[in-house]
Design a protein around this motif. Structure first.
Motif, PDB file in Angstrom:
ATOM      1  N   UNK A 107      -4.431   2.127  12.551  1.00 50.32           N
ATOM      2  CA  UNK A 107      -5.298   1.567  11.525  1.00 50.32           C
ATOM      3  C   UNK A 107      -4.986   0.121  11.186  1.00 50.32           C
ATOM      4  N   UNK A 108      -3.718  -0.236  11.275  1.00 59.76           N
ATOM      5  CA  UNK A 108      -3.317  -1.559  10.786  1.00 59.76           C
ATOM      6  C   UNK A 108      -2.994  -2.576  11.866  1.00 59.76           C
ATOM      7  N   UNK A 115       0.834  -1.209   0.000  1.00 57.81           N
ATOM      8  CA  UNK A 115       0.000   0.000   0.000  1.00 57.81           C
ATOM      9  C   UNK A 115       0.868   1.258   0.000  1.00 57.81           C
ATOM     10  N   UNK A 116       0.606   2.111  -0.958  1.00 52.09           N
ATOM     11  CA  UNK A 116       1.349   3.375  -1.059  1.00 52.09           C
ATOM     12  C   UNK A 116       0.577   4.284  -2.001  1.00 52.09           C
ATOM     13  N   UNK A 117       0.548   5.593  -1.698  1.00 48.05           N
ATOM     14  CA  UNK A 117      -0.030   6.529  -2.674  1.00 48.05           C
ATOM     15  C   UNK A 117       0.980   6.857  -3.775  1.00 48.05           C
ATOM     16  N   UNK A 118       2.216   6.454  -3.543  1.00 45.01           N
ATOM     17  CA  UNK A 118       3.298   6.633  -4.531  1.00 45.01           C
ATOM     18  C   UNK A 118       3.569   8.089  -4.871  1.00 45.01           C
ATOM     19  N   UNK A 178      -3.110   5.157   3.037  1.00 48.84           N
ATOM     20  CA  UNK A 178      -3.124   3.944   3.866  1.00 48.84           C
ATOM     21  C   UNK A 178      -4.210   3.954   4.937  1.00 48.84           C
ATOM     22  N   UNK A 179      -4.445   5.105   5.546  1.00 53.94           N
ATOM     23  CA  UNK A 179      -5.470   5.164   6.599  1.00 53.94           C
ATOM     24  C   UNK A 179      -6.861   4.889   6.012  1.00 53.94           C
ATOM     25  N   UNK A 180      -7.082   5.342   4.786  1.00 50.86           N
ATOM     26  CA  UNK A 180      -8.369   5.093   4.141  1.00 50.86           C
ATOM     27  C   UNK A 180      -8.533   3.605   3.840  1.00 50.86           C
ATOM     28  N   UNK A 181      -7.461   2.998   3.333  1.00 52.44           N
ATOM     29  CA  UNK A 181      -7.522   1.557   3.056  1.00 52.44           C
ATOM     30  C   UNK A 181      -7.744   0.792   4.358  1.00 52.44           C
TER      31      UNK A 181
END
Ligand code: MG
Length: 222
Positions: free
Chosen positions: A162-163, A77-80, A131-134
Motif C-alpha cells: 500500500x505504501x 499512522x496507527x490505529x493505536x 493503515x491499508x485503508x489510509x
C-alpha cells in the motif's frame, strides 16, 4: 559551526533525549539511524514523510526531529490499538496500556503526550486508523516511508504494497524488525526487505540492528 548551527544541534540533541525517554521498543542506535535516514531523504526540503506504526511515539519523535530539520511534515499512522503481538497473552503486551473504559489497548494518549512534549505538534500529523485503508486513499508522493506496523504476514505485506509505491525515485523506505536469522524474530519484515531488493526498484542504503533503509532507484511497476 555558526550560532544557527549550534541552535539546531542543541534542538536535535534535545529531541533525541526525549525520543530515548519515550516508551517503545526501538533501541537508541536504531532510532538515531532512523532519524538520520529521514533527514537524508528530506534534504531537498519540504518533503512528506509517513510512518506506519507509532505505538507511544518513540519513532515519531525521532522522525519528527528529521522533519523539523528539513522542513518536512510527518504523517504518523496507527490505529493505536496495538498489533497482534501486543495483545494479551503475546510477548509484547503491556497491561497498563489497556483502557479501563473498554478493555482495549489505547496508545493514542501516550503518543499525543510524546509529540506535545517534543514541541512537534505543528510538524507531525497523527492519522488514527487502519493503515491499508489510509494507503488506499493516499495520493501524496513520499520522500520517506517507515514501515513498523503489524508484523504478521498480512498487515506487513498490506503496508508494503500500500505504501511503498508512493515513495518517489530517490526517496527512502525504512523497514524495522528485519531479522535474517529466524531465531531473532518473525519473518514478514525480512521477507518484505528481500522482495524489495529482488524487485530491482530499491537499493540498500544502510542498516543498523534490525533497521534497513532502501532508496528507490526505479519507479514502481504498476
Ligand atoms: Mg519495530
Amino acid at each position: 559551526m555558526n550560532a544557527l548551527d549550534d541552535t539546531a544541534a542543541a534542538r536535535t540533541a534535545a529531541l533525541v533525549g526525549l525520543a530515548r525517554a519515550t516508551r517503545g521498543f526501538m533501541p537508541d542506535d536504531e532510532g538515531e539511524a532512523l532519524m538520520a535516514a529521514a533527514a537524508d531523504a528530506g534534504q531537498a526540503g519540504g518533503g512528506t514523510f509517513v510512518e506506519i506504526g507509532a505505538w507511544c511515539g518513540k519513532s515519531t519523535v525521532y522522525l519528527g526531529a528529521a522533519a523539523e530539520a528539513t522542513g518536512a511534515v510527518l504523517f504518523s499512522i496507527d490505529h493505536h490499538r496495538g498489533s497482534e503481538e501486543n495483545q494479551p497473552g503475546w510477548d509484547y503486551h503491556e497491561a497498563d496500556l489497556v483502557s479501563p473504559e473498554d478493555g482495549r489497548l489505547d496508545t493514542l494518549p501516550h503518543w499525543r503526550r510524546a509529540v506535545a512534549a517534543a514541541g512537534l505538534e505543528t510538524r507531525v500529523v497523527g492519522i488514527v486508523g487502519d493503515s491499508a485503508t489510509v494507503a488506499a486513499h493516499w495520493g501524496t508522493p513520499l520522500a520517506f516511508c517507515f514501515i513498523d506496523g503489524g508484523h504478521g504476514a498480512e498487515p506487513a505485506w498490506a503496508d508494503f504494497n500500500g505504501w511503498s509505491p508512493h515513495v518517489v525515485v530517490g526517496g527512502r523506505l525504512a523497514i524495522h524488525d528485519v531479522f535474517p536469522d529466524p531465531a531473532d524474530g518473525g519473518r514478514p519484515p525480512y521477507e518484505l526487505w528481500c522482495a524489495a531488493l529482488a524487485s530491482g526498484e530499491w537499493s540498500e542504503v544502510s542498516e543498523c540492528g534490525s533497521l534497513r533503509v532502501l532508496r528507490r532507484v526505479a519507479p514502481p511497476r504498476s
